[in-house]
Design a protein around this motif. Structure first.
Motif, PDB file in Angstrom:
ATOM      1  N   LYS A   1       0.823  -1.201   0.000  1.00 21.14           N
ATOM      2  CA  LYS A   1       0.000   0.000   0.000  1.00 21.14           C
ATOM      3  C   LYS A   1       0.863   1.259   0.000  1.00 21.14           C
ATOM      4  CE  LYS A   1      -3.955   1.852   2.660  1.00 21.14           C
ATOM      5  NZ  LYS A   1      -3.397   3.063   3.267  1.00 21.14           N
TER       6      LYS A   1
ATOM      7  N   GLU B   1       1.094   4.109  -3.018  1.00 19.94           N
ATOM      8  CA  GLU B   1       0.728   5.499  -2.734  1.00 19.94           C
ATOM      9  C   GLU B   1       1.878   6.451  -3.065  1.00 19.94           C
ATOM     10  OE1 GLU B   1      -2.369   4.730   0.999  1.00 19.94           O
ATOM     11  OE2 GLU B   1      -0.238   5.064   1.377  1.00 19.94           O
TER      12      GLU B   1
ATOM     13  N   TRP C   1      -1.319   6.394  -6.022  1.00 21.69           N
ATOM     14  CA  TRP C   1      -2.494   5.560  -5.782  1.00 21.69           C
ATOM     15  C   TRP C   1      -3.052   5.883  -4.403  1.00 21.69           C
ATOM     16  CZ3 TRP C   1      -3.418   1.821  -1.985  1.00 21.69           C
ATOM     17  CH2 TRP C   1      -4.535   0.996  -2.203  1.00 21.69           C
ATOM     18  N   ASN C   2      -4.355   5.830  -4.252  1.00 20.76           N
ATOM     19  CA  ASN C   2      -4.962   5.997  -2.933  1.00 20.76           C
ATOM     20  C   ASN C   2      -6.045   4.934  -2.730  1.00 20.76           C
ATOM     21  OD1 ASN C   2      -6.595   7.616  -4.922  1.00 20.76           O
ATOM     22  ND2 ASN C   2      -7.928   7.798  -3.149  1.00 20.76           N
ATOM     23  N   TYR C   3      -6.167   4.505  -1.478  1.00 19.86           N
ATOM     24  CA  TYR C   3      -7.119   3.441  -1.181  1.00 19.86           C
ATOM     25  C   TYR C   3      -8.517   3.992  -0.992  1.00 19.86           C
ATOM     26  CZ  TYR C   3      -9.501  -0.365   1.205  1.00 19.86           C
ATOM     27  OH  TYR C   3     -10.400  -1.340   1.554  1.00 19.86           O
ATOM     28  N   SER C   4      -9.487   3.297  -1.547  1.00 22.02           N
ATOM     29  CA  SER C   4     -10.894   3.636  -1.383  1.00 22.02           C
ATOM     30  C   SER C   4     -11.664   2.355  -1.107  1.00 22.02           C
ATOM     31  CB  SER C   4     -11.432   4.312  -2.653  1.00 22.02           C
ATOM     32  OG  SER C   4     -12.852   4.278  -2.684  1.00 22.02           O
ATOM     33  N   GLU C   5     -12.387   2.329   0.018  1.00 22.57           N
ATOM     34  CA  GLU C   5     -13.184   1.147   0.334  1.00 22.57           C
ATOM     35  C   GLU C   5     -14.246   0.901  -0.735  1.00 22.57           C
ATOM     36  OE1 GLU C   5     -14.841   1.315   4.235  1.00 22.57           O
ATOM     37  OE2 GLU C   5     -12.895   1.134   5.250  1.00 22.57           O
TER      38      GLU C   5
ATOM     39  N   PHE D   1     -12.620  -0.662  -3.707  1.00 20.01           N
ATOM     40  CA  PHE D   1     -12.224  -2.027  -3.365  1.00 20.01           C
ATOM     41  C   PHE D   1     -13.431  -2.961  -3.405  1.00 20.01           C
ATOM     42  CE2 PHE D   1     -11.650  -5.293   0.007  1.00 20.01           C
ATOM     43  CZ  PHE D   1     -10.585  -5.988  -0.566  1.00 20.01           C
TER      44      PHE D   1
ATOM     45  N   GLU E   1      -9.824  -7.525   2.776  1.00 23.54           N
ATOM     46  CA  GLU E   1      -8.609  -6.780   2.436  1.00 23.54           C
ATOM     47  C   GLU E   1      -7.369  -7.642   2.646  1.00 23.54           C
ATOM     48  OE1 GLU E   1     -10.222  -2.298   3.604  1.00 23.54           O
ATOM     49  OE2 GLU E   1      -9.175  -3.541   5.090  1.00 23.54           O
TER      50      GLU E   1
ATOM     51  N   LEU F   1      -6.418  -7.324  -1.031  1.00 24.22           N
ATOM     52  CA  LEU F   1      -5.942  -5.954  -1.228  1.00 24.22           C
ATOM     53  C   LEU F   1      -4.737  -5.900  -2.167  1.00 24.22           C
ATOM     54  CD1 LEU F   1      -6.216  -2.992  -0.635  1.00 24.22           C
ATOM     55  CD2 LEU F   1      -4.858  -3.310   1.455  1.00 24.22           C
TER      56      LEU F   1
ATOM     57  N   ILE G   1      -4.584  -3.639  -5.510  1.00 25.82           N
ATOM     58  CA  ILE G   1      -3.524  -2.667  -5.792  1.00 25.82           C
ATOM     59  C   ILE G   1      -2.887  -2.953  -7.143  1.00 25.82           C
ATOM     60  CG2 ILE G   1      -1.238  -1.868  -5.083  1.00 25.82           C
ATOM     61  CD1 ILE G   1      -2.122  -2.302  -2.173  1.00 25.82           C
TER      62      ILE G   1
END
Length: 252
Positions: A151, A155, A160-164, A167, A204, A208, A212
């Motif tokens: 992660k 980033e 890149w950024n995580y979004s629930e 996902f 995740e 995850l 990614i």
């Protein structure tokens, strides 16, 4: 990084690459170019459709096993025995880890650690694996740290950024079922019934990395085009190896 941890990392990397290639295959055979239907798990108890969790998370579909829910050639007594074994193993894992008393609201190292540890204890109780308890806990910690390094690099280097939400859409839009993995199906369904946050953290912990990779792969391909004589699969494997090396370097 110890030799044992390197072996675990390489095994995980190979499994992830295999899943990625399988996803690409599903896309190639879909004549409309649309994502395959989601089928994360199959309920071991009945063929009714499970609803989504209250938080709007991933829908878990069940597979229709035939008229009146009967599956030809399956011993019902054996199924019942398996369920009892799964339930015993899961109760053992819940009690051993204490995960149900944790706050799983954020995707951090500690919550991922509990998810990996839970899986270790669950399967250890079912199969009596040769790993000692401290080894299981150490490996769970390593996997949690490795996941966060994935992660972090995504980033930092690929914007890149995580979004629930993204996902969950990814999970619903891909074929994520693990065929013939009844213990996993039982584990996932039970966690979903226990707690929405723990259920999302569990997904995740399993998917995850794949998410990614799915999101940064096009940028990686632009940065490093195929070399002479390199087909699509070889190209993807090379890119994956390069990213995996970055993860290992970061963890050293």
């Amino acid at each position: 990084m110890s030799t044992k941890k390197k072996v675990y990392f390489l095994i995980g990397a190979i499994i992830l690459l295999a899943l990625t290639i399988l996803m690409s295959y599903y896309y190639s055979i879909d004549q409309y170019g649309q994502p395959m239907p989601a089928d994360l798990t199959t309920s071991p108890e009945n063929d009714e459709e499970n609803s989504t969790t209250d938080s709007g998370s991933v829908e878990i579909d069940s597979t229709d096993s035939g008229e009146n829910g009967d599956t030809p050639g399956i011993d019902e007594e054996e199924i019942t025995s398996d369920r009892e074994d799964f339930q015993d193993a899961l109760e053992y894992a819940y009690n051993k880890t204490g995960i149900l008393s944790t706050n799983g609201s954020t995707p951090n190292e500690e919550n991922f650690y509990y998810q990996f540890w839970l899986s270790h204890e669950f399967y250890h109780h079912l199969t009596d694996s040769p790993m000692e308890e401290e080894e299981r806990k150490e490996d769970a910690r390593f996997q949690a740290q490795e996941l966060l390094v994935w992660k972090k690099i995504a980033e930092r280097e690929y914007d890149w950024n995580y979004s629930e939400d993204r996902f969950q859409s990814f999970i619903e839009g891909e074929e994520m079922s693990e065929e013939d993995d009844a213990p996993n199906d039982f584990l996932v369904n039970d966690i979903q019934n226990e707690d929405d946050d723990l259920f999302l953290r569990h997904l995740e912990s399993k998917y995850l990395k794949l998410f990614i990779w799915h999101e940064i792969q096009s940028e990686l391909q632009e940065q490093s085009p195929p070399e002479d004589g390199e087909d699509e699969e070889m190209h993807e494997y090379r890119l994956f190896q390069q990213f995996a090396e970055k993860v290992m370097d970061e963890m050293n």
